[in-house]
Design a protein around this motif. Structure first.
Motif, PDB file in Angstrom:
ATOM      1  N   MET A   1     -18.042  -9.368   3.222  1.00 43.13           N
ATOM      2  CA  MET A   1     -17.644  -8.781   4.484  1.00 43.13           C
ATOM      3  C   MET A   1     -16.202  -8.292   4.376  1.00 43.13           C
ATOM      4  SD  MET A   1     -18.761  -8.337   7.498  1.00 43.13           S
ATOM      5  CE  MET A   1     -18.729  -8.622   9.206  1.00 43.13           C
ATOM      6  N   ILE A   2     -15.959  -7.066   4.794  1.00 40.18           N
ATOM      7  CA  ILE A   2     -14.610  -6.511   4.785  1.00 40.18           C
ATOM      8  C   ILE A   2     -13.920  -6.938   6.069  1.00 40.18           C
ATOM      9  CG2 ILE A   2     -13.234  -4.393   4.813  1.00 40.18           C
ATOM     10  CD1 ILE A   2     -15.465  -3.101   3.141  1.00 40.18           C
ATOM     11  N   ASP A   3     -12.877  -7.728   5.928  1.00 41.75           N
ATOM     12  CA  ASP A   3     -12.171  -8.276   7.077  1.00 41.75           C
ATOM     13  C   ASP A   3     -10.892  -7.494   7.336  1.00 41.75           C
ATOM     14  OD1 ASP A   3     -11.598  -9.961   9.182  1.00 41.75           O
ATOM     15  OD2 ASP A   3     -10.672 -11.489   7.914  1.00 41.75           O
ATOM     16  N   LEU A   4     -11.037  -6.169   7.519  1.00 40.20           N
ATOM     17  CA  LEU A   4      -9.907  -5.305   7.827  1.00 40.20           C
ATOM     18  C   LEU A   4     -10.244  -4.490   9.069  1.00 40.20           C
ATOM     19  CD1 LEU A   4      -9.102  -3.841   4.279  1.00 40.20           C
ATOM     20  CD2 LEU A   4      -7.810  -5.577   5.496  1.00 40.20           C
ATOM     21  N   PRO A   5      -9.257  -4.214   9.911  1.00 39.48           N
ATOM     22  CA  PRO A   5      -9.549  -3.412  11.097  1.00 39.48           C
ATOM     23  C   PRO A   5      -9.663  -1.914  10.811  1.00 39.48           C
ATOM     24  CG  PRO A   5      -7.258  -4.091  11.103  1.00 39.48           C
ATOM     25  CD  PRO A   5      -7.908  -4.748   9.925  1.00 39.48           C
ATOM     26  N   TYR A   6      -9.162  -1.479   9.663  1.00 34.23           N
ATOM     27  CA  TYR A   6      -9.167  -0.066   9.288  1.00 34.23           C
ATOM     28  C   TYR A   6      -9.573   0.073   7.827  1.00 34.23           C
ATOM     29  CZ  TYR A   6      -6.315   0.214  13.503  1.00 34.23           C
ATOM     30  OH  TYR A   6      -5.858   0.098  14.780  1.00 34.23           O
ATOM     31  N   SER A   7     -10.028   1.269   7.461  1.00 30.39           N
ATOM     32  CA  SER A   7     -10.378   1.531   6.067  1.00 30.39           C
ATOM     33  C   SER A   7      -9.126   1.483   5.200  1.00 30.39           C
ATOM     34  CB  SER A   7     -11.060   2.895   5.934  1.00 30.39           C
ATOM     35  OG  SER A   7     -12.324   2.864   6.557  1.00 30.39           O
ATOM     36  N   LEU A   8      -9.347   1.265   3.907  1.00 24.81           N
ATOM     37  CA  LEU A   8      -8.245   1.114   2.960  1.00 24.81           C
ATOM     38  C   LEU A   8      -8.580   1.868   1.690  1.00 24.81           C
ATOM     39  CD1 LEU A   8      -5.540  -0.451   2.405  1.00 24.81           C
ATOM     40  CD2 LEU A   8      -6.959  -2.194   1.310  1.00 24.81           C
ATOM     41  N   THR A   9      -7.618   2.623   1.189  1.00 22.25           N
ATOM     42  CA  THR A   9      -7.745   3.290  -0.104  1.00 22.25           C
ATOM     43  C   THR A   9      -6.745   2.655  -1.044  1.00 22.25           C
ATOM     44  OG1 THR A   9      -8.423   5.371   0.919  1.00 22.25           O
ATOM     45  CG2 THR A   9      -7.606   5.481  -1.344  1.00 22.25           C
ATOM     46  N   ILE A  10      -7.237   2.191  -2.200  1.00 25.33           N
ATOM     47  CA  ILE A  10      -6.398   1.572  -3.221  1.00 25.33           C
ATOM     48  C   ILE A  10      -6.385   2.510  -4.419  1.00 25.33           C
ATOM     49  CG2 ILE A  10      -6.097  -0.412  -4.759  1.00 25.33           C
ATOM     50  CD1 ILE A  10      -7.683  -2.062  -2.659  1.00 25.33           C
ATOM     51  N   GLU A  11      -5.209   2.822  -4.918  1.00 27.86           N
ATOM     52  CA  GLU A  11      -5.083   3.737  -6.052  1.00 27.86           C
ATOM     53  C   GLU A  11      -4.522   3.009  -7.267  1.00 27.86           C
ATOM     54  OE1 GLU A  11      -2.712   6.994  -4.511  1.00 27.86           O
ATOM     55  OE2 GLU A  11      -4.539   8.030  -3.881  1.00 27.86           O
ATOM     56  N   ALA A  12      -5.286   3.094  -8.364  1.00 24.79           N
ATOM     57  CA  ALA A  12      -4.841   2.531  -9.636  1.00 24.79           C
ATOM     58  C   ALA A  12      -3.842   3.492 -10.274  1.00 24.79           C
ATOM     59  CB  ALA A  12      -6.033   2.329 -10.558  1.00 24.79           C
ATOM     60  N   THR A  13      -2.836   2.940 -10.917  1.00 27.90           N
ATOM     61  CA  THR A  13      -1.836   3.753 -11.608  1.00 27.90           C
ATOM     62  C   THR A  13      -1.991   3.559 -13.116  1.00 27.90           C
ATOM     63  OG1 THR A  13      -0.162   2.013 -11.653  1.00 27.90           O
ATOM     64  CG2 THR A  13      -0.249   3.389  -9.678  1.00 27.90           C
ATOM     65  N   GLU A  14      -1.137   4.203 -13.870  1.00 26.38           N
ATOM     66  CA  GLU A  14      -1.175   4.028 -15.327  1.00 26.38           C
ATOM     67  C   GLU A  14      -0.793   2.613 -15.732  1.00 26.38           C
ATOM     68  OE1 GLU A  14       1.063   7.064 -17.321  1.00 26.38           O
ATOM     69  OE2 GLU A  14      -0.119   8.666 -16.443  1.00 26.38           O
ATOM     70  N   GLU A  15      -0.024   1.938 -14.873  1.00 22.10           N
ATOM     71  CA  GLU A  15       0.347   0.546 -15.131  1.00 22.10           C
ATOM     72  C   GLU A  15      -0.837  -0.353 -14.761  1.00 22.10           C
ATOM     73  OE1 GLU A  15       3.253  -0.438 -16.501  1.00 22.10           O
ATOM     74  OE2 GLU A  15       3.811   1.668 -16.633  1.00 22.10           O
ATOM     75  N   PRO A  16      -1.265  -1.231 -15.641  1.00 24.90           N
ATOM     76  CA  PRO A  16      -2.452  -2.045 -15.359  1.00 24.90           C
ATOM     77  C   PRO A  16      -2.290  -3.065 -14.230  1.00 24.90           C
ATOM     78  CG  PRO A  16      -1.438  -2.732 -17.420  1.00 24.90           C
ATOM     79  CD  PRO A  16      -0.708  -1.506 -16.963  1.00 24.90           C
ATOM     80  N   ASP A  17      -1.060  -3.393 -13.877  1.00 25.24           N
ATOM     81  CA  ASP A  17      -0.850  -4.379 -12.812  1.00 25.24           C
ATOM     82  C   ASP A  17      -0.049  -3.799 -11.646  1.00 25.24           C
ATOM     83  OD1 ASP A  17       1.571  -4.178 -14.107  1.00 25.24           O
ATOM     84  OD2 ASP A  17       1.987  -6.323 -14.087  1.00 25.24           O
ATOM     85  N   TYR A  18      -0.283  -2.512 -11.343  1.00 19.44           N
ATOM     86  CA  TYR A  18       0.422  -1.854 -10.254  1.00 19.44           C
ATOM     87  C   TYR A  18      -0.556  -0.938  -9.525  1.00 19.44           C
ATOM     88  CZ  TYR A  18       4.026   0.795  -7.804  1.00 19.44           C
ATOM     89  OH  TYR A  18       4.798   1.377  -6.835  1.00 19.44           O
ATOM     90  N   PHE A  19      -0.766  -1.216  -8.243  1.00 23.58           N
ATOM     91  CA  PHE A  19      -1.667  -0.437  -7.414  1.00 23.58           C
ATOM     92  C   PHE A  19      -0.945  -0.052  -6.130  1.00 23.58           C
ATOM     93  CE2 PHE A  19      -4.216  -3.134 -10.051  1.00 23.58           C
ATOM     94  CZ  PHE A  19      -5.367  -2.408 -10.340  1.00 23.58           C
ATOM     95  N   GLY A  20      -1.202   1.143  -5.655  1.00 25.46           N
ATOM     96  CA  GLY A  20      -0.702   1.562  -4.358  1.00 25.46           C
ATOM     97  C   GLY A  20      -1.856   1.546  -3.370  1.00 25.46           C
ATOM     98  N   PHE A  21      -1.564   1.373  -2.083  1.00 26.64           N
ATOM     99  CA  PHE A  21      -2.632   1.440  -1.098  1.00 26.64           C
ATOM    100  C   PHE A  21      -2.136   2.064   0.197  1.00 26.64           C
ATOM    101  CE2 PHE A  21      -0.881  -2.890  -0.562  1.00 26.64           C
ATOM    102  CZ  PHE A  21      -0.682  -2.967   0.810  1.00 26.64           C
ATOM    103  N   PHE A  22      -3.099   2.595   0.959  1.00 28.28           N
ATOM    104  CA  PHE A  22      -2.809   3.168   2.264  1.00 28.28           C
ATOM    105  C   PHE A  22      -4.086   3.157   3.087  1.00 28.28           C
ATOM    106  CE2 PHE A  22      -4.309   6.670  -0.310  1.00 28.28           C
ATOM    107  CZ  PHE A  22      -5.095   7.418   0.546  1.00 28.28           C
ATOM    108  N   SER A  23      -3.930   3.346   4.372  1.00 26.68           N
ATOM    109  CA  SER A  23      -5.091   3.450   5.252  1.00 26.68           C
ATOM    110  C   SER A  23      -5.174   4.872   5.781  1.00 26.68           C
ATOM    111  CB  SER A  23      -5.002   2.480   6.424  1.00 26.68           C
ATOM    112  OG  SER A  23      -6.073   2.720   7.318  1.00 26.68           O
ATOM    113  N   PRO A  24      -6.301   5.550   5.536  1.00 28.64           N
ATOM    114  CA  PRO A  24      -6.451   6.896   6.099  1.00 28.64           C
ATOM    115  C   PRO A  24      -6.593   6.867   7.626  1.00 28.64           C
ATOM    116  CG  PRO A  24      -8.477   6.207   5.021  1.00 28.64           C
ATOM    117  CD  PRO A  24      -7.451   5.144   4.741  1.00 28.64           C
ATOM    118  N   ASP A  25      -6.863   5.690   8.183  1.00 25.44           N
ATOM    119  CA  ASP A  25      -7.053   5.537   9.631  1.00 25.44           C
ATOM    120  C   ASP A  25      -5.776   5.159  10.368  1.00 25.44           C
ATOM    121  OD1 ASP A  25      -9.773   5.832   9.058  1.00 25.44           O
ATOM    122  OD2 ASP A  25     -10.089   3.664   8.967  1.00 25.44           O
TER     123      ASP A  25
END
Length: 80
Positions: free
Chosen positions: A1-25
């Motif tokens: 179950m996704i326990d978030l009030p809004y959608s989330l986009t997670i973006e992988a980078t060239e660094e294996p332990d670094y991700f950016g995220f944002f909500s389009p909503d």
């Protein structure tokens, strides 16, 4: 179950332990994490704080997503 009030986009980078995220909503909501799980955790609490700030400033709060999604993708790069 996704326990978030809004959608989330997670973006992988060239660094294996670094991700950016944002909500389009949820305009202006962004963050970084060291794993997909870390991003989801930070987003859950960060969205709550972001909404509280919008309310404190008298700004509109978008309605919660009826069917929030989490999308994991490669980082979108702008053409030079």
């Amino acid at each position: 179950m996704i326990d978030l009030p809004y959608s989330l986009t997670i973006e992988a980078t060239e660094e294996p332990d670094y991700f950016g995220f944002f909500s389009p909503d949820l305009e202006g909501f962004t963050g970084i994490g060291h794993s997909i799980e870390d991003c989801v955790y930070k987003a859950k609490w960060g969205m709550k704080e972001h909404i509280e700030l919008l309310e404190e400033r008298g700004l509109p709060v978008p309605p919660k997503a009826k069917d929030p999604k989490i999308i994991v993708q490669n980082e979108v790069r702008l053409a030079a």
